[in-house]
Write a protein that holds these residues in place. Structure first.
Motif, mmCIF file in Angstrom:
data_model
loop_
_atom_site.group_PDB
_atom_site.id
_atom_site.type_symbol
_atom_site.label_atom_id
_atom_site.label_comp_id
_atom_site.label_asym_id
_atom_site.label_seq_id
_atom_site.Cartn_x
_atom_site.Cartn_y
_atom_site.Cartn_z
ATOM 1 N N LYS A 70 6.133 27.578 87.814
ATOM 2 C CA LYS A 70 5.187 26.335 87.482
ATOM 3 C C LYS A 70 6.458 25.648 88.766
ATOM 4 O O LYS A 70 7.495 25.874 87.903
ATOM 5 N N VAL A 71 6.196 24.276 88.732
ATOM 6 C CA VAL A 71 7.207 23.811 89.290
ATOM 7 C C VAL A 71 7.824 22.730 87.879
ATOM 8 O O VAL A 71 6.738 22.535 86.801
ATOM 9 N N VAL A 72 9.373 22.472 87.626
ATOM 10 C CA VAL A 72 9.351 22.133 86.179
ATOM 11 C C VAL A 72 10.881 21.303 86.816
ATOM 12 O O VAL A 72 10.801 20.113 85.645
ATOM 13 N N ALA A 73 10.759 20.826 88.262
ATOM 14 C CA ALA A 73 11.806 19.769 87.935
ATOM 15 C C ALA A 73 11.734 19.424 89.913
ATOM 16 O O ALA A 73 11.701 20.401 90.233
ATOM 17 N N ILE A 74 12.092 18.705 89.959
ATOM 18 C CA ILE A 74 12.385 18.121 91.279
ATOM 19 C C ILE A 74 13.445 17.301 92.044
ATOM 20 O O ILE A 74 13.736 16.731 91.193
ATOM 21 N N LEU A 75 14.005 17.728 92.780
ATOM 22 C CA LEU A 75 15.333 18.095 92.923
ATOM 23 C C LEU A 75 16.220 17.398 94.441
ATOM 24 O O LEU A 75 14.351 16.646 95.237
ATOM 25 N N GLY A 76 16.165 16.466 94.485
ATOM 26 C CA GLY A 76 17.251 15.160 95.330
ATOM 27 C C GLY A 76 17.161 14.100 95.649
ATOM 28 O O GLY A 76 16.790 13.555 93.770
ATOM 29 N N GLU A 77 18.221 13.613 95.880
ATOM 30 C CA GLU A 77 19.080 11.913 95.599
ATOM 31 C C GLU A 77 17.550 11.053 96.160
ATOM 32 O O GLU A 77 16.412 10.663 95.381
ATOM 33 N N GLN A 78 17.767 10.493 97.282
ATOM 34 C CA GLN A 78 17.242 9.654 98.039
ATOM 35 C C GLN A 78 16.222 10.179 98.339
ATOM 36 O O GLN A 78 14.761 9.729 98.660
ATOM 37 N N TYR A 79 16.245 11.739 98.794
ATOM 38 C CA TYR A 79 15.478 12.136 99.397
ATOM 39 C C TYR A 79 14.645 13.902 99.054
ATOM 40 O O TYR A 79 15.752 14.410 98.433
ATOM 41 N N LEU A 80 13.671 14.730 99.146
ATOM 42 C CA LEU A 80 13.444 15.690 98.201
ATOM 43 C C LEU A 80 13.863 16.834 99.087
ATOM 44 O O LEU A 80 14.555 16.447 99.802
ATOM 45 N N SER A 81 15.215 17.394 98.709
ATOM 46 C CA SER A 81 15.820 18.382 99.016
ATOM 47 C C SER A 81 15.311 19.792 98.287
ATOM 48 O O SER A 81 15.468 21.120 98.682
ATOM 49 N N GLY A 82 14.128 19.854 97.310
ATOM 50 C CA GLY A 82 13.775 21.512 96.116
ATOM 51 C C GLY A 82 13.187 21.040 95.477
ATOM 52 O O GLY A 82 13.489 19.921 95.123
ATOM 53 N N VAL A 83 12.853 22.231 94.886
ATOM 54 C CA VAL A 83 11.981 22.317 93.633
ATOM 55 C C VAL A 83 13.186 23.416 92.671
ATOM 56 O O VAL A 83 12.828 24.476 93.546
ATOM 57 N N LEU A 84 12.669 23.055 91.474
ATOM 58 C CA LEU A 84 12.749 24.228 90.673
ATOM 59 C C LEU A 84 11.805 24.673 89.795
ATOM 60 O O LEU A 84 11.034 23.876 89.339
ATOM 61 N N ILE A 85 11.685 25.739 90.124
ATOM 62 C CA ILE A 85 10.194 26.358 89.490
ATOM 63 C C ILE A 85 10.504 27.250 88.434
ATOM 64 O O ILE A 85 11.915 27.696 87.900
ATOM 65 N N THR A 86 9.947 27.840 87.553
ATOM 66 C CA THR A 86 10.077 28.917 85.895
ATOM 67 C C THR A 86 9.164 29.527 86.667
ATOM 68 O O THR A 86 7.786 29.110 85.725
ATOM 69 N N THR A 87 9.032 30.816 85.663
ATOM 70 C CA THR A 87 8.058 32.330 85.595
ATOM 71 C C THR A 87 7.874 32.057 84.051
ATOM 72 O O THR A 87 7.882 31.729 83.442
ATOM 73 N N PRO A 88 6.362 32.401 83.615
ATOM 74 C CA PRO A 88 6.637 32.725 82.531
ATOM 75 C C PRO A 88 7.967 33.692 81.702
ATOM 76 O O PRO A 88 7.647 33.167 80.150
ATOM 77 N N ASP A 89 7.948 34.554 82.518
ATOM 78 C CA ASP A 89 9.582 35.072 81.592
ATOM 79 C C ASP A 89 10.461 34.314 81.070
ATOM 80 O O ASP A 89 12.027 34.376 80.953
#
Length: 171
Positions: A70-89
């Motif tokens: 699942k996505v836990v954070a949306i990364l980037g300053e002015q524009y999206l640069s990536g997403v931080l995901i996490t797994t159940p473990d």
């Protein structure tokens, strides 16, 4: 939020779709034809794999499926640069991306109608081809109905006109 509407803006870009249902899979299908790469982040692997379409996507070199995650954070300053995901473990991973589509389905807020009309499990009012509900004289249109693609503006507008004309004919 709508890959159907905004996919052309992401030609030759890396995009992420978050979701496990048919809506998410349709978004991946729309995007994979034009994006450089599509990553599907699916919180429920079993729900995802219940669709034949998901099986095809697992074999597509333009698509990466990460499930369950699942996505836990949306990364980037002015524009999206990536997403931080996490797994159940608890493992976390950063996915570089220039676009993010959250396709977790739509929930219609129709509880105020009580038992007047028949609804889907997500609360969408079931209507016929004239936008009539199961309650005589009650018509519905747009994204609160079970009509396919009704969340798209042009379709919702057309359905609204149809519902209005049907209501006038009813009266």
């Amino acid at each position: 939020y709508s890959a159907t509407s905004h996919a052309p803006l992401f030609a030759d870009r890396h995009v992420v779709v978050a979701g496990s249902d048919l809506r998410a899979l349709r978004a991946v299908i729309d995007l994979r034809a034009i994006a450089a790469h599509v990553t599907l982040i699916a919180p429920d692997r079993d729900a995802l794999l219940s669709y034949m379409l998901a099986q095809q996507l697992l074999e597509d070199p333009r698509v990466t499926v990460l499930a369950p995650a699942k996505v836990v954070a949306i990364l980037g300053e002015q524009y999206l640069s990536g997403v931080l995901i996490t797994t159940p473990d608890g493992e976390q991973q950063t996915i570089p991306a220039e676009g993010l589509f959250i396709e977790n389905g739509l929930e219609a807020h129709t509880r105020f109608l009580g038992s007047l009309v028949n609804r889907t499990t997500t609360g969408h009012i079931i209507v016929d081809d004239r936008c009539a509900s199961t309650y005589p004289g009650l018509f519905a249109a747009g994204d609160i109905t079970s009509t396919a693609y009704a969340e798209q503006i042009l379709i919702a507008l057309g359905e609204g006109v149809k519902a209005g004309l049907s209501a006038c004919m009813y009266v």
